[in-house]
Design a protein around this motif. Structure first.
Motif, PDB file in Angstrom:
ATOM      1  N   VAL A 342       0.829  -1.205   0.000  1.00  0.00           N
ATOM      2  CA  VAL A 342       0.000   0.000   0.000  1.00  0.00           C
ATOM      3  C   VAL A 342       0.862   1.254   0.000  1.00  0.00           C
ATOM      4  CG1 VAL A 342      -1.704   1.297   1.329  1.00  0.00           C
ATOM      5  CG2 VAL A 342      -1.945  -1.165   1.090  1.00  0.00           C
ATOM      6  N   LEU A 343       1.972   1.214   0.748  1.00  0.00           N
ATOM      7  CA  LEU A 343       2.870   2.371   0.774  1.00  0.00           C
ATOM      8  C   LEU A 343       3.490   2.607  -0.603  1.00  0.00           C
ATOM      9  CD1 LEU A 343       4.312   4.588   2.368  1.00  0.00           C
ATOM     10  CD2 LEU A 343       6.054   2.909   2.999  1.00  0.00           C
ATOM     11  N   GLY A 344       3.908   1.514  -1.264  1.00  0.00           N
ATOM     12  CA  GLY A 344       4.492   1.672  -2.585  1.00  0.00           C
ATOM     13  C   GLY A 344       3.498   2.162  -3.613  1.00  0.00           C
ATOM     14  N   LEU A 345       2.265   1.644  -3.573  1.00  0.00           N
ATOM     15  CA  LEU A 345       1.248   2.102  -4.510  1.00  0.00           C
ATOM     16  C   LEU A 345       0.854   3.544  -4.247  1.00  0.00           C
ATOM     17  CD1 LEU A 345      -1.043  -1.060  -4.680  1.00  0.00           C
ATOM     18  CD2 LEU A 345       0.657  -0.313  -6.336  1.00  0.00           C
ATOM     19  N   SER A 346       0.863   3.955  -2.987  1.00  0.00           N
ATOM     20  CA  SER A 346       0.555   5.356  -2.668  1.00  0.00           C
ATOM     21  C   SER A 346       1.615   6.283  -3.253  1.00  0.00           C
ATOM     22  CB  SER A 346       0.462   5.542  -1.155  1.00  0.00           C
ATOM     23  OG  SER A 346      -0.566   4.748  -0.611  1.00  0.00           O
ATOM     24  N   ARG A 347       2.883   5.872  -3.165  1.00  0.00           N
ATOM     25  CA  ARG A 347       3.943   6.696  -3.741  1.00  0.00           C
ATOM     26  C   ARG A 347       3.844   6.742  -5.261  1.00  0.00           C
ATOM     27  NH1 ARG A 347       9.097   4.639  -0.047  1.00  0.00           N
ATOM     28  NH2 ARG A 347       8.435   5.704   1.884  1.00  0.00           N
ATOM     29  N   ALA A 348       3.258   5.680  -5.848  1.00  0.00           N
ATOM     30  CA  ALA A 348       3.055   5.668  -7.299  1.00  0.00           C
ATOM     31  C   ALA A 348       1.770   6.382  -7.699  1.00  0.00           C
ATOM     32  CB  ALA A 348       3.020   4.229  -7.808  1.00  0.00           C
ATOM     33  N   ARG A 349       1.108   7.030  -6.732  1.00  0.00           N
ATOM     34  CA  ARG A 349      -0.108   7.817  -6.958  1.00  0.00           C
ATOM     35  C   ARG A 349      -1.260   6.956  -7.486  1.00  0.00           C
ATOM     36  NH1 ARG A 349       0.979  13.119  -6.398  1.00  0.00           N
ATOM     37  NH2 ARG A 349       3.176  13.782  -6.517  1.00  0.00           N
ATOM     38  N   VAL A 350      -1.387   5.766  -6.930  1.00  0.00           N
ATOM     39  CA  VAL A 350      -2.514   4.903  -7.237  1.00  0.00           C
ATOM     40  C   VAL A 350      -3.611   5.182  -6.220  1.00  0.00           C
ATOM     41  CG1 VAL A 350      -3.300   2.520  -7.460  1.00  0.00           C
ATOM     42  CG2 VAL A 350      -1.011   3.159  -8.227  1.00  0.00           C
ATOM     43  N   SER A 351      -4.840   5.400  -6.674  1.00  0.00           N
ATOM     44  CA  SER A 351      -5.939   5.742  -5.782  1.00  0.00           C
ATOM     45  C   SER A 351      -6.303   4.554  -4.892  1.00  0.00           C
ATOM     46  CB  SER A 351      -7.165   6.182  -6.591  1.00  0.00           C
ATOM     47  OG  SER A 351      -7.648   5.109  -7.378  1.00  0.00           O
ATOM     48  N   THR A 352      -7.004   4.860  -3.795  1.00  0.00           N
ATOM     49  CA  THR A 352      -7.376   3.818  -2.840  1.00  0.00           C
ATOM     50  C   THR A 352      -8.323   2.796  -3.459  1.00  0.00           C
ATOM     51  OG1 THR A 352      -7.154   5.447  -1.071  1.00  0.00           O
ATOM     52  CG2 THR A 352      -8.300   3.408  -0.537  1.00  0.00           C
ATOM     53  N   ARG A 353      -9.254   3.233  -4.278  1.00  0.00           N
ATOM     54  CA  ARG A 353     -10.191   2.300  -4.901  1.00  0.00           C
ATOM     55  C   ARG A 353      -9.470   1.366  -5.868  1.00  0.00           C
ATOM     56  NH1 ARG A 353     -15.250   3.627  -3.509  1.00  0.00           N
ATOM     57  NH2 ARG A 353     -15.609   5.737  -2.726  1.00  0.00           N
ATOM     58  N   ARG A 354      -8.434   1.866  -6.552  1.00  0.00           N
ATOM     59  CA  ARG A 354      -7.648   0.980  -7.395  1.00  0.00           C
ATOM     60  C   ARG A 354      -6.853  -0.007  -6.548  1.00  0.00           C
ATOM     61  NH1 ARG A 354      -4.994   4.419 -12.418  1.00  0.00           N
ATOM     62  NH2 ARG A 354      -6.946   4.976 -13.441  1.00  0.00           N
ATOM     63  N   MET A 355      -6.389   0.431  -5.376  1.00  0.00           N
ATOM     64  CA  MET A 355      -5.674  -0.492  -4.490  1.00  0.00           C
ATOM     65  C   MET A 355      -6.563  -1.656  -4.077  1.00  0.00           C
ATOM     66  SD  MET A 355      -3.564   2.019  -1.944  1.00  0.00           S
ATOM     67  CE  MET A 355      -2.583   3.386  -2.559  1.00  0.00           C
ATOM     68  N   ILE A 356      -7.841  -1.382  -3.828  1.00  0.00           N
ATOM     69  CA  ILE A 356      -8.764  -2.455  -3.448  1.00  0.00           C
ATOM     70  C   ILE A 356      -8.867  -3.484  -4.565  1.00  0.00           C
ATOM     71  CG2 ILE A 356     -11.173  -2.958  -2.907  1.00  0.00           C
ATOM     72  CD1 ILE A 356     -11.321  -0.289  -1.472  1.00  0.00           C
ATOM     73  N   GLY A 357      -9.001  -3.013  -5.807  1.00  0.00           N
ATOM     74  CA  GLY A 357      -9.043  -3.933  -6.934  1.00  0.00           C
ATOM     75  C   GLY A 357      -7.754  -4.716  -7.092  1.00  0.00           C
ATOM     76  N   ILE A 358      -6.613  -4.074  -6.819  1.00  0.00           N
ATOM     77  CA  ILE A 358      -5.325  -4.753  -6.911  1.00  0.00           C
ATOM     78  C   ILE A 358      -5.219  -5.856  -5.858  1.00  0.00           C
ATOM     79  CG2 ILE A 358      -2.844  -4.433  -6.565  1.00  0.00           C
ATOM     80  CD1 ILE A 358      -3.138  -1.690  -7.879  1.00  0.00           C
ATOM     81  N   LEU A 359      -5.633  -5.549  -4.625  1.00  0.00           N
ATOM     82  CA  LEU A 359      -5.574  -6.558  -3.564  1.00  0.00           C
ATOM     83  C   LEU A 359      -6.468  -7.757  -3.882  1.00  0.00           C
ATOM     84  CD1 LEU A 359      -5.595  -4.274  -0.385  1.00  0.00           C
ATOM     85  CD2 LEU A 359      -3.681  -5.608  -1.265  1.00  0.00           C
ATOM     86  N   GLN A 360      -7.651  -7.496  -4.424  1.00  0.00           N
ATOM     87  CA  GLN A 360      -8.533  -8.600  -4.786  1.00  0.00           C
ATOM     88  C   GLN A 360      -7.928  -9.442  -5.908  1.00  0.00           C
ATOM     89  OE1 GLN A 360     -12.120  -6.407  -5.613  1.00  0.00           O
ATOM     90  NE2 GLN A 360     -12.915  -6.672  -3.547  1.00  0.00           N
ATOM     91  N   ALA A 361      -7.268  -8.787  -6.877  1.00  0.00           N
ATOM     92  CA  ALA A 361      -6.627  -9.538  -7.955  1.00  0.00           C
ATOM     93  C   ALA A 361      -5.452 -10.351  -7.435  1.00  0.00           C
ATOM     94  CB  ALA A 361      -6.172  -8.567  -9.046  1.00  0.00           C
ATOM     95  N   ILE A 362      -4.675  -9.792  -6.501  1.00  0.00           N
ATOM     96  CA  ILE A 362      -3.553 -10.534  -5.916  1.00  0.00           C
ATOM     97  C   ILE A 362      -4.055 -11.744  -5.139  1.00  0.00           C
ATOM     98  CG2 ILE A 362      -1.648 -10.378  -4.272  1.00  0.00           C
ATOM     99  CD1 ILE A 362      -1.295  -7.497  -5.037  1.00  0.00           C
ATOM    100  N   LYS A 363      -5.167 -11.582  -4.424  1.00  0.00           N
ATOM    101  CA  LYS A 363      -5.749 -12.711  -3.702  1.00  0.00           C
ATOM    102  C   LYS A 363      -6.186 -13.801  -4.668  1.00  0.00           C
ATOM    103  CE  LYS A 363      -7.662 -15.042  -0.350  1.00  0.00           C
ATOM    104  NZ  LYS A 363      -6.856 -15.787   0.635  1.00  0.00           N
ATOM    105  N   THR A 364      -6.786 -13.411  -5.793  1.00  0.00           N
ATOM    106  CA  THR A 364      -7.209 -14.399  -6.790  1.00  0.00           C
ATOM    107  C   THR A 364      -6.010 -15.117  -7.386  1.00  0.00           C
ATOM    108  OG1 THR A 364      -9.137 -13.021  -7.298  1.00  0.00           O
ATOM    109  CG2 THR A 364      -8.561 -14.723  -8.885  1.00  0.00           C
ATOM    110  N   ALA A 365      -4.905 -14.392  -7.544  1.00  0.00           N
ATOM    111  CA  ALA A 365      -3.693 -14.998  -8.095  1.00  0.00           C
ATOM    112  C   ALA A 365      -2.975 -15.890  -7.101  1.00  0.00           C
ATOM    113  CB  ALA A 365      -2.746 -13.898  -8.582  1.00  0.00           C
ATOM    114  N   GLY A 366      -3.392 -15.897  -5.852  1.00  0.00           N
ATOM    115  CA  GLY A 366      -2.781 -16.753  -4.840  1.00  0.00           C
ATOM    116  C   GLY A 366      -1.537 -16.183  -4.215  1.00  0.00           C
TER     117      GLY A 366
END
Length: 375
Positions: A342-366
């Motif tokens: 989350v800290l790295g994505l924040s520094r890359a200026r990724v919005s919080t709602r996009r972070m939620i989608g990223i976390l869900q995709a990472i969970k799906t990827a195992g």
């Protein structure tokens, strides 16, 4: 050379401080009172049905037959007989009253109650609840509620103009319910006391049993399941309170369950600092496609008036634009934690709602080793 060595030492100290800050916090001991409760120690729900009077024309209308019937019943118990045609006041509303009876309560104790309209009343502000029996699940009265209501809002209407704040059809009866029947929780059953964990865990239950045995002797406690620890008590029943108080003050280090809680409505992410993520590469970006269609009429003016079969021609011009979204990001992370991600994505200026989608995709990827709880 001295300046270079000093600069390298400064950089090393900064990196060391960052590593210390990023390290997950160690678990802390928690008293048993914060991990669960004793079996039998529970609150009880109460419910009642009554009338609120004194409303300034904001009560139920004549269409509500239940209100008229309830008002007739109250007046008949007070020695007054009226017919339904004689009841036309809008200063009365029929309500449901709910309250929570503590696990241990004595006669005369006062508890709070919540009053809610079940008719078509506009507001309960300024009303007074008449005496209402509060029934338990066994249909026995345990408390009586009566008193002035405190509504957290208002609603006024005049000539199609309306002003409303919050929800005035629900009000609070502060300390307005009086306990009429004493209750006491039965905790000791067959010489045993059961401690129930709020968050089931086999490891935590075993640690609780070991801690109790270390304090009161081997064989006193045993973990029966992930959410229950049985404690034997063979002492004087009058000393049970002291025994339970000493158990509650014991401290145990509970096991932590890796969880990530996300709230898509508010864009909130809450996770423990030690939730692990395997090596993963993330590509986050959008492609915006815009299609515009314009209709243009072609009018052949040079033949106008000479040929009757010549008509205007409608031409559709289509324009397609493809734009890459601003802030497209490709990030690679080694084995790390959700906090670092989350800290790295924040520094890359990724919005919080996009972070939620990223976390869900990472969970799906195992690659995310935790449970995702979506609220």
């Amino acid at each position: 050379m001295a300046k270079l060595a000093l600069f390298r030492a400064l950089i090393a100290s900064m990196l060391l401080s960052l590593c210390i800050m990023a390290a997950p916090a160690a678990g802390q001991d928690v008293q048993l009172r914060g991990l669960g409760r004793f079996d039998g120690w529970r609150e009880n729900a109460l419910i009642g049905y009554g009338l609120v009077t004194g409303l300034a024309g904001s009560g139920d209308t004549r269409r509500n037959a239940v209100t008229r019937q309830a008002l007739r019943n109250v007046l008949s118990r007070l020695g007054t007989t009226v017919s339904e045609d004689q009841i036309s006041s809008r200063n009365v509303a029929v309500v449901m009253v709910i309250a929570t009876l503590p696990a241990s309560a004595n006669v005369g104790d006062r508890i709070d109650a919540t009053v809610s309209s079940i008719g078509d009343a506009r507001s309960l502000a300024g009303g007074t609840l008449l005496m209402t029996p509060m029934l338990g699940p066994d249909q026995r009265p345990y408390a009586l509620a009566q008193g002035a209501l405190v509504a957290g809002g208002y609603s006024f209407e005049s000539e199609l103009n309306q002003q409303q704040r919050n929800y005035p059809t629900t009000a609070l009866l502060q300390g307005g319910a009086t306990v009429e029947q004493a209750v006491d929780a039965q905790i000791l059953k067959n010489g045993e006391v059961s401690f129930l964990l709020s968050d089931p865990s086999f490891g935590t239950a075993q640690r609780i049993a070991e801690t109790i045995n270390a304090r009161f002797g081997f064989g006193t406690a045993s973990a029966r399941s992930a959410d229950q620890v049985r404690v034997r008590y063979t002492g004087d029943p009058s000393d049970l309170t002291n025994f339970l108080a000493r158990i509650e003050t014991l401290s145990v280090r509970p096991e932590s369950h890796p969880r990530v809680v996300v709230n898509e409505r508010t864009g909130t992410i809450v996770a423990g600092g030690d939730v692990q993520i395997s090596s993963v590469a993330i590509s986050q970006g959008d492609i915006k496609i815009t299609i515009k269609a314009e209709n243009v009429a072609s009018q052949p003016g040079f033949v106008s008036g000479f040929a009757s079969d010549v008509r205007s021609l409608v031409v559709t011009n289509t324009k397609l634009d493809v734009d890459d979204a601003v802030g497209d990001t490709v990030v690679r992370f080694p084995n790390t934690t959700v906090a670092d991600l989350v800290l790295g994505l924040s520094r890359a200026r990724v919005s919080t709602r996009r972070m939620i989608g990223i976390l869900q995709a990472i969970k799906t990827a195992g690659a995310l080793h935790a449970d995702i709880i979506v609220q």
